[in-house]
Write an enzyme that holds these catalytic residues in place. Structure first.
Site, PDB file in Angstrom:
ATOM      1  N   LYS A  24     -10.630  -4.775  11.573  1.00 27.48           N
ATOM      2  CA  LYS A  24      -9.506  -4.281  12.392  1.00 27.48           C
ATOM      3  C   LYS A  24      -9.369  -5.087  13.683  1.00 27.48           C
ATOM      4  O   LYS A  24      -8.257  -5.391  14.119  1.00 27.48           O
ATOM      5  CB  LYS A  24      -9.668  -2.787  12.697  1.00 27.48           C
ATOM      6  CG  LYS A  24      -9.445  -1.892  11.489  1.00 27.48           C
ATOM      7  CD  LYS A  24      -8.028  -2.017  10.955  1.00 27.48           C
ATOM      8  CE  LYS A  24      -7.777  -1.201   9.715  1.00 27.48           C
ATOM      9  NZ  LYS A  24      -6.491  -1.514   9.067  1.00 27.48           N
TER      10      LYS A  24
ATOM     11  N   ARG B  41      -0.989   0.633  -7.679  1.00 28.86           N
ATOM     12  CA  ARG B  41      -0.938   1.803  -8.564  1.00 28.86           C
ATOM     13  C   ARG B  41       0.423   1.903  -9.261  1.00 28.86           C
ATOM     14  O   ARG B  41       1.366   1.191  -8.923  1.00 28.86           O
ATOM     15  CB  ARG B  41      -1.155   3.079  -7.770  1.00 28.86           C
ATOM     16  CG  ARG B  41      -2.509   3.131  -7.128  1.00 28.86           C
ATOM     17  CD  ARG B  41      -2.812   4.551  -6.656  1.00 28.86           C
ATOM     18  NE  ARG B  41      -3.893   4.509  -5.690  1.00 28.86           N
ATOM     19  CZ  ARG B  41      -3.820   4.985  -4.450  1.00 28.86           C
ATOM     20  NH1 ARG B  41      -2.710   5.547  -4.026  1.00 28.86           N
ATOM     21  NH2 ARG B  41      -4.851   4.899  -3.649  1.00 28.86           N
TER      22      ARG B  41
ATOM     23  N   TYR C 107     -15.347  -2.318   8.540  1.00 27.48           N
ATOM     24  CA  TYR C 107     -13.965  -1.889   8.760  1.00 27.48           C
ATOM     25  C   TYR C 107     -13.511  -2.254  10.176  1.00 27.48           C
ATOM     26  O   TYR C 107     -12.447  -2.833  10.387  1.00 27.48           O
ATOM     27  CB  TYR C 107     -13.909  -0.379   8.551  1.00 27.48           C
ATOM     28  CG  TYR C 107     -12.564   0.279   8.688  1.00 27.48           C
ATOM     29  CD1 TYR C 107     -11.523  -0.005   7.807  1.00 27.48           C
ATOM     30  CD2 TYR C 107     -12.347   1.250   9.679  1.00 27.48           C
ATOM     31  CE1 TYR C 107     -10.306   0.640   7.930  1.00 27.48           C
ATOM     32  CE2 TYR C 107     -11.134   1.897   9.789  1.00 27.48           C
ATOM     33  CZ  TYR C 107     -10.111   1.592   8.912  1.00 27.48           C
ATOM     34  OH  TYR C 107      -8.899   2.238   9.028  1.00 27.48           O
TER      35      TYR C 107
ATOM     36  N   ASP D 123      -0.844  -6.882  -5.716  1.00 33.69           N
ATOM     37  CA  ASP D 123      -2.170  -7.004  -5.113  1.00 33.69           C
ATOM     38  C   ASP D 123      -1.969  -7.939  -3.921  1.00 33.69           C
ATOM     39  O   ASP D 123      -1.597  -9.107  -4.098  1.00 33.69           O
ATOM     40  CB  ASP D 123      -3.123  -7.610  -6.155  1.00 33.69           C
ATOM     41  CG  ASP D 123      -4.486  -7.941  -5.573  1.00 33.69           C
ATOM     42  OD1 ASP D 123      -4.638  -7.944  -4.339  1.00 33.69           O
ATOM     43  OD2 ASP D 123      -5.396  -8.206  -6.375  1.00 33.69           O
TER      44      ASP D 123
ATOM     45  N   GLY E 143      -0.426   4.780  -0.907  1.00 33.66           N
ATOM     46  CA  GLY E 143      -1.594   5.292  -0.182  1.00 33.66           C
ATOM     47  C   GLY E 143      -1.244   6.485   0.683  1.00 33.66           C
ATOM     48  O   GLY E 143      -0.124   7.010   0.628  1.00 33.66           O
TER      49      GLY E 143
ATOM     50  N   GLY F 187       0.837  -1.211   0.000  1.00 30.00           N
ATOM     51  CA  GLY F 187       0.000   0.000   0.000  1.00 30.00           C
ATOM     52  C   GLY F 187       0.858   1.242   0.000  1.00 30.00           C
ATOM     53  O   GLY F 187       0.482   2.283   0.557  1.00 30.00           O
TER      54      GLY F 187
HETATM   55  C1  AKB Z   1     -11.029   6.207   8.424  1.00 29.85           C
HETATM   56  O1  AKB Z   1     -11.620   7.267   8.674  1.00 29.85           O
HETATM   57  O2  AKB Z   1     -11.550   5.202   7.934  1.00 29.85           O
HETATM   58  C2  AKB Z   1      -9.553   6.135   8.808  1.00 29.85           C
HETATM   59  C3  AKB Z   1      -9.390   5.586  10.169  1.00 29.85           C
HETATM   60  C4  AKB Z   1      -9.623   6.440  11.344  1.00 29.85           C
HETATM   61  O3  AKB Z   1      -9.067   4.449  10.329  1.00 29.85           O
HETATM   62  N1  AKB Z   1      -8.962   7.421   8.683  1.00 29.85           N
END
Ligand code: AKB
Length: 312
Positions: free
Chosen positions: A144, A36, A140, A51, A11, A8
């Site tokens: 995590k 990219r 997300y 990837d 990024g 990444g």
């Molecule tokens: C997001 O907003 O998804 C990120 C994060 C806080 O992990 N910047």
């Protein structure tokens, strides 16, 4: 860290981090990988298209480069993840699994960023402890928490030197974030300079932890160079440079651009995500265990962002 592979790499974090790694460890010891194209200013440096869900290629690149450390940044952010949870799972979890297996097989250290997104509505919002309830309500956040636990598992079960931090919103003048909830705190500086005004998609009074990118980059290097015997909470440490809500960043910008104005057009998806995250984390474990020491507060960051973006 001597031979470092970064995924990444193009990024938001990678763009700043790779420059610093080259400065500290030498261009020849850094392999930047991304889906990219190679940025122009990295011409002549080690760069490969990757990837991270392609475990075979990922393994071969790490082996051929003789990497001793993998900094695994490739991930989908929170807002994009709510839009496409399947894509998020594939990259954030399957990509992470590949990096763990490669670290195990090649005996490399591994850094994996977690996030304030690893917390949820039942987590204490103020002075969020290092070890606390983690029941996130976003795809997300689930990825995590899974990542933090997997990294701890690989350390305990296989002795892989995994380390990580829970990043807050990160703010940089070099690269834009790609689809997060905290992105408003980056876009606001661009619009302040270009238009003199900003429409915030995050509502008034919504506090979130944030950090300026130079502090985030330093913290990755400091954690990876820290004495392993002192690390109790490997995956992942609460880190933050400041906590603010939209009116406070507006007021900070107005110190430099007095006519700057801001209004609101709140995005319900990103607002719900922000509401489920902490207002301000307790960062004492990172300070005690490896000397985390962020330099920038809100006004220092605003001054630097506006100066650097104006030149850009
Ligand atoms: C997001 O907003 O998804 C990120 C994060 C806080 O992990 N910047």
């Amino acid at each position: 860290m001597k031979r470092i592979l970064v995924t990444g790499a193009t990024g938001q974090i990678g763009t700043d981090l790779v420059d610093k790694l080259m400065e500290v460890y030498g261009d020849d010891n850094i392999l930047s990988c991304s889906r990219r194209a190679r940025p122009d200013n990295w011409a002549g440096t080690h760069y490969e298209s990757l990837d991270v869900t392609d475990g075979k290629r990922f393994y071969e690149l790490a082996k051929d480069f003789k990497a001793d450390t993998i900094l695994h940044l490739a991930a989908v952010l929170s807002a994009v993840g709510e839009d496409n949870p399947q894509l998020l799972w594939d990259i954030n979890v399957n990509g992470l699994y590949n990096s763990l297996e490669i670290a195990r097989e090649l005996d490399t250290a591994l850094f994996v960023p977690s996030s304030i997104g690893a917390f949820g509505p039942s987590t204490p919002k103020m002075d969020t402890p290092q070890v606390t309830l983690q029941r996130p309500t976003t795809a997300y956040g689930v990825s995590k928490v899974a990542g933090e636990l997997l990294c701890d598992y690989y350390f305990k079960r296989f002795g892989v030197d995994t380390r990580g931090v829970r990043f807050p919103g990160l703010i940089s003048y070099k690269a834009l974030p790609g689809g997060g909830t905290t992105d408003y705190a980056v876009h606001i500086y661009y619009d302040a300079l270009e238009k003199g005004s900003y429409t915030s998609f995050i509502g008034k009074g919504t506090y979130m932890d944030m950090m300026y990118m130079p502090d985030a980059v330093d913290c990755i290097l400091d954690l990876m160079e820290a004495d392993p015997d002192k690390l109790i909470d490997r995956n992942a440490f609460n880190v933050s440079g400041m906590s603010f809500e939209p009116e406070e960043i507006k007021a900070s910008i107005q110190k430099y651009i007095p006519d700057f104005t801001m209004d609101y057009d709140v995005d319900p998806v990103r607002q719900a995500i922000a509401d489920s995250w902490p207002d301000r984390m307790d960062i004492s474990a990172a300070k005690e265990q490896w000397g985390f020491d962020p330099k920038y507060d809100l006004d220092a960051m605003t001054k630097d962002m506006l100066e650097k973006l104006a030149k850009k």
